[in-house]
Design a protein around this motif. Structure first.
Motif, PDB file in Angstrom:
ATOM      1  N   GLY A   1       0.816  -1.212   0.000  1.00 23.98           N
ATOM      2  CA  GLY A   1       0.000   0.000   0.000  1.00 23.98           C
ATOM      3  C   GLY A   1       0.848   1.259   0.000  1.00 23.98           C
ATOM      4  N   ASP A   2       2.170   1.100   0.012  1.00 24.08           N
ATOM      5  CA  ASP A   2       3.070   2.248  -0.042  1.00 24.08           C
ATOM      6  C   ASP A   2       3.505   2.477  -1.480  1.00 24.08           C
ATOM      7  OD1 ASP A   2       3.129   2.946   2.663  1.00 24.08           O
ATOM      8  OD2 ASP A   2       4.579   1.375   3.104  1.00 24.08           O
ATOM      9  N   ILE A   3       3.580   3.732  -1.865  1.00 27.30           N
ATOM     10  CA  ILE A   3       3.968   4.108  -3.215  1.00 27.30           C
ATOM     11  C   ILE A   3       5.428   4.539  -3.213  1.00 27.30           C
ATOM     12  CG2 ILE A   3       3.494   5.634  -5.167  1.00 27.30           C
ATOM     13  CD1 ILE A   3       1.240   3.666  -4.503  1.00 27.30           C
ATOM     14  N   GLY A   4       6.197   4.012  -4.162  1.00 25.46           N
ATOM     15  CA  GLY A   4       7.609   4.351  -4.208  1.00 25.46           C
ATOM     16  C   GLY A   4       8.260   3.896  -5.497  1.00 25.46           C
ATOM     17  N   PHE A   5       9.595   3.875  -5.496  1.00 24.25           N
ATOM     18  CA  PHE A   5      10.333   3.444  -6.680  1.00 24.25           C
ATOM     19  C   PHE A   5      11.702   2.914  -6.268  1.00 24.25           C
ATOM     20  CE2 PHE A   5      11.548   7.823  -5.937  1.00 24.25           C
ATOM     21  CZ  PHE A   5      12.917   7.864  -6.218  1.00 24.25           C
ATOM     22  N   VAL A   6      12.380   2.281  -7.224  1.00 26.23           N
ATOM     23  CA  VAL A   6      13.732   1.762  -7.020  1.00 26.23           C
ATOM     24  C   VAL A   6      14.658   2.520  -7.949  1.00 26.23           C
ATOM     25  CG1 VAL A   6      15.200  -0.287  -7.036  1.00 26.23           C
ATOM     26  CG2 VAL A   6      12.754  -0.517  -6.514  1.00 26.23           C
ATOM     27  N   ASP A   7      15.712   3.138  -7.396  1.00 24.29           N
ATOM     28  CA  ASP A   7      16.610   3.917  -8.258  1.00 24.29           C
ATOM     29  C   ASP A   7      17.647   3.005  -8.924  1.00 24.29           C
ATOM     30  OD1 ASP A   7      18.753   3.487  -6.446  1.00 24.29           O
ATOM     31  OD2 ASP A   7      18.402   5.375  -5.403  1.00 24.29           O
ATOM     32  N   ASN A   8      18.540   3.600  -9.708  1.00 16.61           N
ATOM     33  CA  ASN A   8      19.511   2.820 -10.479  1.00 16.61           C
ATOM     34  C   ASN A   8      20.491   2.054  -9.608  1.00 16.61           C
ATOM     35  OD1 ASN A   8      18.429   3.629 -12.951  1.00 16.61           O
ATOM     36  ND2 ASN A   8      19.663   5.498 -12.998  1.00 16.61           N
ATOM     37  N   ASP A   9      20.668   2.491  -8.357  1.00 18.60           N
ATOM     38  CA  ASP A   9      21.564   1.785  -7.438  1.00 18.60           C
ATOM     39  C   ASP A   9      20.801   0.793  -6.557  1.00 18.60           C
ATOM     40  OD1 ASP A   9      23.899   3.169  -8.272  1.00 18.60           O
ATOM     41  OD2 ASP A   9      23.269   4.904  -7.084  1.00 18.60           O
ATOM     42  N   GLU A  10      19.537   0.551  -6.917  1.00 23.12           N
ATOM     43  CA  GLU A  10      18.664  -0.406  -6.229  1.00 23.12           C
ATOM     44  C   GLU A  10      18.327   0.006  -4.798  1.00 23.12           C
ATOM     45  OE1 GLU A  10      19.178  -4.501  -6.952  1.00 23.12           O
ATOM     46  OE2 GLU A  10      19.757  -4.194  -9.044  1.00 23.12           O
ATOM     47  N   ASN A  11      18.337   1.325  -4.575  1.00 18.93           N
ATOM     48  CA  ASN A  11      17.810   1.851  -3.318  1.00 18.93           C
ATOM     49  C   ASN A  11      16.293   2.003  -3.452  1.00 18.93           C
ATOM     50  OD1 ASN A  11      20.343   2.518  -1.839  1.00 18.93           O
ATOM     51  ND2 ASN A  11      20.661   3.804  -3.643  1.00 18.93           N
ATOM     52  N   PHE A  12      15.586   1.703  -2.369  1.00 21.97           N
ATOM     53  CA  PHE A  12      14.131   1.819  -2.364  1.00 21.97           C
ATOM     54  C   PHE A  12      13.723   3.153  -1.762  1.00 21.97           C
ATOM     55  CE2 PHE A  12      14.639  -2.486  -3.383  1.00 21.97           C
ATOM     56  CZ  PHE A  12      13.432  -2.991  -3.855  1.00 21.97           C
ATOM     57  N   HIS A  13      12.782   3.802  -2.417  1.00 17.92           N
ATOM     58  CA  HIS A  13      12.276   5.094  -1.965  1.00 17.92           C
ATOM     59  C   HIS A  13      10.776   4.986  -1.737  1.00 17.92           C
ATOM     60  CE1 HIS A  13      15.934   7.464  -3.249  1.00 17.92           C
ATOM     61  NE2 HIS A  13      16.106   6.347  -3.946  1.00 17.92           N
ATOM     62  N   VAL A  14      10.299   5.534  -0.611  1.00 10.75           N
ATOM     63  CA  VAL A  14       8.872   5.586  -0.319  1.00 10.75           C
ATOM     64  C   VAL A  14       8.441   7.033  -0.450  1.00 10.75           C
ATOM     65  CG1 VAL A  14       7.063   5.129   1.390  1.00 10.75           C
ATOM     66  CG2 VAL A  14       9.057   3.630   1.273  1.00 10.75           C
ATOM     67  N   VAL A  15       7.472   7.294  -1.332  1.00  8.82           N
ATOM     68  CA  VAL A  15       7.089   8.682  -1.598  1.00  8.82           C
ATOM     69  C   VAL A  15       5.672   9.024  -1.174  1.00  8.82           C
ATOM     70  CG1 VAL A  15       8.732   8.898  -3.503  1.00  8.82           C
ATOM     71  CG2 VAL A  15       6.397   8.139  -3.978  1.00  8.82           C
ATOM     72  N   ASP A  16       4.825   8.002  -0.987  1.00  4.51           N
ATOM     73  CA  ASP A  16       3.428   8.282  -0.642  1.00  4.51           C
ATOM     74  C   ASP A  16       2.795   7.002  -0.120  1.00  4.51           C
ATOM     75  OD1 ASP A  16       1.070   9.621  -0.315  1.00  4.51           O
ATOM     76  OD2 ASP A  16       0.819  10.177  -2.416  1.00  4.51           O
ATOM     77  N   ARG A  17       1.536   7.109   0.280  1.00  2.00           N
ATOM     78  CA  ARG A  17       0.821   5.919   0.724  1.00  2.00           C
ATOM     79  C   ARG A  17      -0.475   5.760  -0.048  1.00  2.00           C
ATOM     80  NH1 ARG A  17       1.911   6.876   6.036  1.00  2.00           N
ATOM     81  NH2 ARG A  17      -0.213   7.211   6.705  1.00  2.00           N
ATOM     82  N   LYS A  18      -0.623   4.594  -0.626  1.00  2.00           N
ATOM     83  CA  LYS A  18      -1.868   4.267  -1.316  1.00  2.00           C
ATOM     84  C   LYS A  18      -2.948   3.961  -0.291  1.00  2.00           C
ATOM     85  CE  LYS A  18      -3.687   0.695  -4.432  1.00  2.00           C
ATOM     86  NZ  LYS A  18      -3.321  -0.515  -5.210  1.00  2.00           N
ATOM     87  N   LYS A  19      -2.524   3.330   0.782  1.00  2.00           N
ATOM     88  CA  LYS A  19      -3.480   2.911   1.795  1.00  2.00           C
ATOM     89  C   LYS A  19      -3.958   4.100   2.621  1.00  2.00           C
ATOM     90  CE  LYS A  19       0.379   1.455   4.716  1.00  2.00           C
ATOM     91  NZ  LYS A  19       1.069   0.305   5.266  1.00  2.00           N
ATOM     92  N   GLU A  20      -5.040   3.920   3.296  1.00  2.00           N
ATOM     93  CA  GLU A  20      -5.665   5.013   4.031  1.00  2.00           C
ATOM     94  C   GLU A  20      -5.220   5.088   5.485  1.00  2.00           C
ATOM     95  OE1 GLU A  20      -9.728   4.009   3.423  1.00  2.00           O
ATOM     96  OE2 GLU A  20      -9.814   4.883   1.420  1.00  2.00           O
ATOM     97  N   LEU A  21      -4.404   4.158   5.908  1.00  2.00           N
ATOM     98  CA  LEU A  21      -3.987   4.133   7.310  1.00  2.00           C
ATOM     99  C   LEU A  21      -3.277   5.415   7.714  1.00  2.00           C
ATOM    100  CD1 LEU A  21      -2.579   0.553   7.859  1.00  2.00           C
ATOM    101  CD2 LEU A  21      -4.692   1.509   8.734  1.00  2.00           C
ATOM    102  N   ILE A  22      -3.489   5.802   8.948  1.00  2.00           N
ATOM    103  CA  ILE A  22      -2.794   6.940   9.550  1.00  2.00           C
ATOM    104  C   ILE A  22      -1.670   6.363  10.407  1.00  2.00           C
ATOM    105  CG2 ILE A  22      -3.031   8.907  11.132  1.00  2.00           C
ATOM    106  CD1 ILE A  22      -6.116   8.758  10.367  1.00  2.00           C
TER     107      ILE A  22
END
Length: 566
Positions: free
Chosen positions: A427-448
Motif C-alpha cells: 500500500g506504499d507508493i515508491g520506486f527503485v533507483d539505479n543503485d537499487e535503493n528503495f524510496h517511499v514517496v506516498d501511501r496508497k493505503k488510508e492508514l494513519i
C-alpha cells in the motif's frame, strides 16, 4: 521486473524462535569476552536476567502451562494474549508460550477494554499476561469478549510480586519444575506453517486483523537483520553491546528488531516501560547503552531536548529508526547535533516480520530507505498490476520467507494483500533507483501513522457513527511538523435535530464528541488533529469517502495558514 537483494545469500535455519534466540545468544555470549553481564534488565528497578535465566524460566513456564493448566503439545495452538508494557519477563513469557506449543498474541497495553476484547475474541485467547495496573481493563475486556478466561489464567508480570487476590497469579507462581520436552521445530514445512506470533495490524485498509507470523517468518527477519548488524560492526566497540528497549515489544519493530535480535546477539536489553526524555537519557548513561532503536518522534525529542548535554551519551554509537518516515531535514539536523552517532534507516511492516529494506550506517543519505535485506525480493506495480522498472513510481510489493502466512480467519483480506505470486502489497507508493535503493514517496493505503502506530480511519469513523449527535463521519491523517508524525482528524456532519445550531454551540458540541471518542480509544487513536463539522462529507457517486478532497483542504489551509471555521 523482479528486484533481488544485492546482499550475500544467507542460510535460514528451520528452527523455532526460542531455540534460535537462546542458542545464538549463548553462542555469541561465549565468543565475545566483552559481552553484557545481562540479557535483559529492567531499567528502573535494575532487575536482571541472563540468557541462562531466560532459558530456564521459559522452560519452567512451559511446564506450568502443561502441568498446572493442562495446556501443552497435546493441545497445541493455545493462545496467550500478552497485554503489558515492556517488562523484564517479556522474553520468558513469549518463549514459554512457544515451548509449550502455544501462540503469543501481542496486545497494545493502551487499549481500552473494548479494543482488547476484540483481540481476545478474534484470537480465541485462553490466557492473558498483564500487570496489576491493567487488571481492571483486562477483567472488563474478558467480560465483553465472552471468552472463557478464568481469573487464575490471568498471569501477572510485575517486578513487584505482591499478590492482588481474586485469582490472578504472578508468573513465578506459574513456574513448574517438572521436566518437559519443549516443543521444537526441525523441518522446513513445520517452520513455514506453524504460527508463533499473532500481532494485530490494519494491513492496507480496514479494522485490525491478526497477522499470522510463523517461526520461519520471524527467524528469517532476525537472521537477515543480524547478518547486516554484524557486517556493519554494530556490536563492536569499547562498551559491551547494549540495546535500549524503549520501543514497545507488542509492536513488531520492538519485538523482532529489539527484543529477539537483542537476545540472539547477546546484547543486553535495557527495558524502558514508558518513554520520558530525562529518564531515557539517564538510562543510556547508567547502563552505557550502545544501540538505540527509535521512531522519528523520539528523535525529534532528542533534537529538542535541552537536557541532552547534561548526560554522558558517549557510549551510544548507533540509532536505528523505522515504523514511520523520517524527513531529510530531521536527519540533517540530527547529524549536526549528534556527530558521533550513526543513524540507520529501515523499512517494513508487521506483515513482513517486519524489515524488508535497510540503509546501513555508511550508506549514502539519499532519501531512500536502503537496500533489500537478504532473502527478500520485490516488485513495483502500477494500478493495473503491471510490473515497473527502475525509477518508475508504483506500489511496493515484497516476497520472501519473512512474509506472513496470512490474516487470521480472514482469507479475503489475505488474498487482497498477497497476490498469486506470493508478493505482499504494502500500500506504499515508491520506486527503485539505479543503485537499487528503495524510496517511499506516498501511501496508497488510508492508514494513519501516529508515531509509528497504525490508526485505521474506518475504526474511528464507525465509532463516531454510534454517537447520537453524529450523522456522518470521515477521518484522515494530518501531518504535524513539530512532532514529525500524523494526527488523526475527524470531520462530521450533525444529526438533523441540530439544524440551525449557532457556530458557538457547534464548537461546544464538537469538543464534547471529541472528548467522548478520545475516552473510548487507545491514546494513539485520539483525535489530536481535532474535529470539524461540515455540511456534507465529500463522497463519490458510489458512496466512497473522498479523503483526497479533505487532504487537499488541509494542504491549502497549511500553505495559506488559515484556520477552519465551524
Amino acid at each position: 521486473m523482479i528486484f533481488k537483494s544485492k546482499l550475500p545469500e544467507i542460510n535460514i535455519p528451520n528452527i523455532d524462535i526460542p531455540q534460535y534466540c537462546i542458542n545464538e545468544g549463548k553462542r555469541r555470549h561465549a565468543q565475545n569476552p566483552n559481552s553484557s553481564d545481562f540479557a535483559i534488565c529492567d531499567g528502573p528497578s535494575g532487575k536482571k536476567l541472563t540468557i541462562y535465566d531466560i532459558e530456564s524460566q521459559s522452560k519452567q513456564l512451559a511446564s506450568g502451562f502443561a502441568n498446572k493448566y493442562g495446556f501443552g503439545k497435546e493441545k497445541d495452538g493455545f493462545v496467550v494474549a500478552v497485554f503489558s508494557p515492556n517488562m523484564v519477563y517479556y522474553p520468558v513469557v513469549v518463549f514459554g508460550i512457544l515451548m509449550a506449543g502455544g501462540i503469543a498474541t501481542l496486545a497494545n497495553p493502551t487499549y481500552t477494554a473494548r479494543e482488547l476484547a476484540f483481540q481476545l475474541k478474534d484470537s480465541s485467547s485462553q490466557f492473558v499476561v498483564t500487570q496489576k495496573a491493567f487488571l481492571e481493563t483486562t477483567i472488563e475486556a474478558i467480560k465483553i469478549s465472552g471468552q472463557e478466561i478464568p481469573h487464575d489464567r490471568i498471569i501477572l508480570v510485575d517486578v513487584d510480586q505482591t499478590e492482588v487476590g481474586g485469582g490472578p497469579v504472578h508468573i513465578e507462581r506459574v513456574y513448574c519444575d517438572i521436566p518437559i520436552v519443549p516443543y521444537t521445530i526441525g523441518t522446513e514445512k513445520e517452520a513455514s506453517e506453524r504460527v508463533a506470533i499473532l500481532p494485530y495490524s490494519s494491513g492496507t485498509t480496514g479494522l485490525p486483523k491478526g497477522v499470522m507470523l510463523t517461526h520461519k517468518n520471524i527467524v528469517t527477519c532476525a537472521e537477515a537483520n543480524n547478518t547486516i548488524n554484524y557486517s556493519d560492526g554494530y556490536y563492536e566497540g569499547k562498551y559491551p553491546s547494549r540495546f535500549m528497549g524503549v520501543l514497545p515489544f507488542y509492536h513488531i519493530y520492538g519485538f523482532t528488531i529489539v527484543l529477539l535480535i537483542g537476545i540472539a546477539s547477546a546484547s543486553g536489553i535495557v527495558v524502558v516501560p514508558k518513554f520520558e526524555i530525562s529518564n531515557f537519557l539517564s538510562l543510556i548513561e547508567k547502563y552505557r547503552v550502545t544501540f538505540a532503536h527509535l521512531v522519528p518522534p523520539i528523535i525529534v525529542h532528542l533534537l529538542n531536548s535541552k537536557d541532552s548535554d547534561k548526560y554522558d551519551l558517549s557510549s551510544l554509537k548507533h540509532i536505528m529508526t523505522g515504523a514511520a518516515p523520517l524527513g531529510d531535514d530531521v536527519l540533517s539536523q540530527f547529524k549536526k547535533m549528534y556527530k558521533g552517532i550513526y543513524l540507520i534507516v529501515a523499512y517494513g511492516m508487521t506483515e513482513t516480520s517486519p524489515t524488508v529494506t535497510s540503509r546501513p550506517k555508511n550508506h549514502p543519505s539519499n532519501g531512500s530507505v536502503g537496500l533489500l535485506i537478504n532473502a527478500t525480493e520485490a516488485k513495483v506495480v502500477d494500478e493495473d498490476g503491471n510490473e515497473l522498472g527502475y525509477n518508475q513510481v508504483g506500489e511496493l510489493c515484497f516476497r520472501g520467507p519473512n512474509v506472513m502466512k496470512g490474516y487470521l480467519n480472514n482469507p479475503k483480506a489475505t488474498s487482497e494483500s498477497i497476490d498469486s505470486d506470493g508478493f505482499m502489497h504494502t500500500g506504499d507508493i515508491g520506486f527503485v533507483d539505479n543503485d537499487e535503493n528503495f524510496h517511499v514517496v506516498d501511501r496508497k493505503k488510508e492508514l494513519i501513522k501516529f508515531k509509528g502506530f497504525q490508526v485505521a480511519p474506518a475504526e474511528l469513523e464507525s465509532l463516531l457513527l454510534t454517537h447520537d449527535d453524529v450523522a456522518d463521519s470521515a477521518v484522515i491523517g494530518i501531518y504535524n511538523d513539530e512532532q514529525a508524525t500524523e494526527f488523526p482528524k475527524a470531520y462530521i456532519t450533525l444529526a438533523s435535530n441540530h439544524d440551525g445550531l449557532s457556530p458557538e454551540k457547534k464548537i461546544e458540541l464538537a469538543l464534547k464528541i471529541k472528548e467522548w471518542l478520545d475516552n473510548d480509544v487507545a491514546p494513539h487513536k485520539r483525535l489530536r488533529g481535532g474535529i470539524e463539522i461540515l455540511d456534507v462529507i465529500p463522497k463519490s457517486a458510489s458512496g466512497k469517502i473522498l479523503r483526497r478532497n479533505l487532504r487537499e483542504i488541509e494542504t491549502l489551509r497549511k500553505t495559506t495558514k488559515t484556520q477552519p471555521k465551524l
